[in-house]
Design a protein around this motif. Structure first.
Motif, short mmCIF file in Angstrom:
data_model
loop_
_atom_site.label_atom_id
_atom_site.label_comp_id
_atom_site.label_asym_id
_atom_site.label_seq_id
_atom_site.Cartn_x
_atom_site.Cartn_y
_atom_site.Cartn_z
N LYS A 77 -46.96 6.32 -53.58
CA LYS A 77 -47.24 5.72 -54.89
C LYS A 77 -48.74 5.69 -55.14
O LYS A 77 -49.51 5.34 -54.25
N ASP B 133 -33.76 -2.27 -45.18
CA ASP B 133 -33.94 -1.36 -46.32
C ASP B 133 -35.37 -1.40 -46.87
O ASP B 133 -35.90 -0.38 -47.29
N TYR C 179 -43.17 4.62 -50.53
CA TYR C 179 -44.20 3.70 -51.02
C TYR C 179 -45.60 4.24 -50.77
O TYR C 179 -46.52 4.01 -51.55
N GLN D 257 -46.40 -1.89 -59.39
CA GLN D 257 -45.48 -1.38 -60.41
C GLN D 257 -44.69 -2.52 -61.02
O GLN D 257 -44.48 -3.51 -60.32
N GLU E 171 -37.09 -6.46 -57.27
CA GLU E 171 -36.34 -5.52 -58.10
C GLU E 171 -35.39 -6.31 -59.00
O GLU E 171 -34.85 -7.33 -58.57
C1 BG6 Z 1 -35.63 2.42 -51.41
C2 BG6 Z 1 -34.51 1.46 -51.11
O1 BG6 Z 1 -36.27 2.81 -50.23
O2 BG6 Z 1 -36.56 1.83 -52.28
C3 BG6 Z 1 -33.86 0.98 -52.38
O3 BG6 Z 1 -33.56 2.06 -50.26
C4 BG6 Z 1 -34.88 0.46 -53.35
O4 BG6 Z 1 -32.88 -0.02 -52.10
C5 BG6 Z 1 -36.03 1.45 -53.54
O5 BG6 Z 1 -34.26 0.20 -54.58
C6 BG6 Z 1 -37.14 0.88 -54.37
O6 BG6 Z 1 -38.05 1.89 -54.67
P1 BG6 Z 1 -38.96 1.85 -55.98
O7 BG6 Z 1 -39.80 3.07 -55.87
O8 BG6 Z 1 -38.04 1.84 -57.14
O9 BG6 Z 1 -39.74 0.56 -55.87
#
Ligand code: BG6
Length: 486
Positions: free
Chosen positions: A179, A231, A176, A374, A213
């Protein structure tokens, strides 16, 4: 700006992360000429593979995960030529000799070891790196999550790696931080004079951080053991909270920034005992089965007859106990299979002290700054304006809207592009320091323990919604609502 030539040794090179993120990210950096064929990617993994097969794997990964309009066949094959492969079970001593021959003994070449493997393999790998002279004072090690399940195991991991690598050689990834929009938070706060004077409890009512998500867990066994708290919250959401809440660092040098983030983590009010039930909500998605839609629930994805108390959704009301943030709640929420994919930080300002307008002209709503991380990256500042027209004063709330897609022509790079190159540059600013990681676990552990001791509070929520109703109640009890744009 090109980086120095490097030897990136990637353990777990044939895994999912490598295929989806690392190789495509390297390809982007390669076609932008940040490095050339003087650099090398040395894949190490247990699967039997030749160099040619590994190169084909890299090519396939680029074809699958990079925009086809950016791929030029000649460049793609040139890129693949920097990949070599070593079949090595890292727990088996004999397999290492081949790596000896592959690494270049040249001080101009940056040597980085990327551990994209389960943490129980960190120890054998680090031990071998030390004994076989792969370790050099300038070598770097990159660690992928999960960096522990709790404070104790994260200390073990850090001790293991710390026996071989100094802290300034260790790069702990929280993607993150890589980003663009997350880095933009630093620019917004510290490159504008406008915000800092009002960035405190006198002017800010509360903060919301949402990472939603739409995908499910995919029945992954890693996720089943981890759950959303470990996570997503322990790392990504807390890092975002730190960037919002920290004091201005003296510079953007790695330790200046990380010192300030650490202070925030240490100032988080512990959530223990009875407070856990009051201030946290956990949920697990249930499937949907109708004529039009069929989405499996979390349990169905795990397999027939499996039971699980793993949370796929978390909401927490957190507080940072310091002068700046006294009484300002930070509402955090994250979940899988939510209504849409959307990550954002909402800064809700306080209401004006007195309205000069009559009720019929409108009630001014408090300003709101929304940083959209995002997708549809951008920044929106919700302001009150006069609705244009001859009918007299009519107040209306509208966003001043900075959309990245409309404003910038260039592609927004993926987090790993920046992070992989920062390792080569030796810039640790966007990586977590050991004490930060441990402070985050220290705050998470009591919540986790309370949850493990009382599984009755795991709320079901329907896939494709905003999570359990209890998470809506969590914020509405305080007379506030989650930000949702019309
Ligand atoms: C990861 C997690 O660190 O980040 C995942 O282990 C998750 O479960 C992902 O889906 C999300 O990342 P992004 O960049 O798609 O928001």
């Amino acid at each position: 700006i090109p980086v120095d030539p490097f030897d990136y040794v990637v353990f777990g090179a044939t895994g999912d992360l490598s295929q989806r993120k690392l190789i495509p990210a390297l390809f982007h950096r390669f076609i932008d000429q940040q490095f050339d064929t003087n650099s090398r990617i040395i894949g190490v993994s247990r699967s039997e593979m030749t160099d040619e097969e590994f190169q084909a794997f890299a090519i396939a990964s680029v074809r699958q995960f990079v925009d086809a309009t950016l791929i030029n066949e000649e460049q793609l094959h040139e890129f693949a030529s920097i990949f070599t492969y070593i079949t090595n079970d890292v727990t088996d001593k004999d397999g290492w000799a081949e790596l000896d021959n592959s690494l270049r003994d040249d001080p101009e070449v940056v040597r980085a070891f990327y551990l994209a493997v389960a943490p129980f393999l960190f120890e054998p790998i680090c031990d071998y790196l030390a004994t076989r002279n792969y370790w050099t004072p300038d070598a770097r090690v990159v660690l992928e999550k999960p960096l522990g399940r709790d404070l104790e195991s994260s200390i073990d991991i850090n001790d293991t790696v710390g026996k071989v690598f100094r802290e300034d050689q260790v790069y702990r990834i929280d993607h993150y931080l890589g980003k663009e929009t997350v880095q933009n938070l630093l620019a917004l706060r510290f490159a504008n004079a406008l915000f800092e004077p009002i960035w405190n409890s006198a002017h800010i009512d509360h903060v919301q951080i949402t990472v939603a998500e739409s995908v499910g867990s995919g029945g992954r066994s890693y996720y089943e053991k981890s759950g959303a708290l470990r996570d997503m919250v322990q790392n990504h959401l807390l890092q975002l909270l730190c960037l919002v809440a920290m004091e201005p660092p003296a510079s953007d040098e790695a330790n200046a920034l990380r010192d300030e983030k650490l202070k925030v983590l240490r100032a988080l009010k512990p959530i223990v005992g009875d407070a856990v039930e009051k201030l946290t909500v956990r949920g697990q998605y249930r499937g949907v089965s109708s004529e039009e839609t069929k989405v499996p629930g979390y349990l169905e994805e795990l397999g027939d007859g499996v039971s699980s108390n793993t949370e796929t959704f978390v909401a927490i009301k957190a507080e940072v106990e310091n002068w700046r943030w006294n009484g300002v709640p930070f509402y955090l929420r994250t979940g899988k299979r939510m209504a849409t994919r959307a990550s954002e930080i909402v800064i809700q300002f306080r209401e004006i002290p007195h309205s000069i307008f009559s009720r019929s002209e409108g009630v001014p709503k408090a300003n709101r700054l929304v940083l959209r991380l995002q997708p549809d990256e951008g920044v929106k500042m919700f302001l009150m304006i006069k609705d244009p027209g001859p009918g007299g004063m009519r107040l209306r709330q509208v966003p001043l809207n900075l959309s990245f897609a409309d404003t910038f022509v260039q592609r927004t790079p993926e987090a790993y592009e920046r992070l992989l190159m920062d390792v080569v540059r030796g810039n640790q600013t966007l990586f977590m320091r050991r004490d930060e990681l441990e402070a985050a676990w220290r705050w998470i552990d009591p919540i986790r323990e309370a949850w493990d001791n009382d599984t009755s509070q795991l709320h079901g929520y329907t896939a494709g919604t905003w999570g359990p109703t209890a998470s809506i109640a969590l914020i509405e009890r305080d007379g506030r609502t989650w930000h949702e744009e019309a």
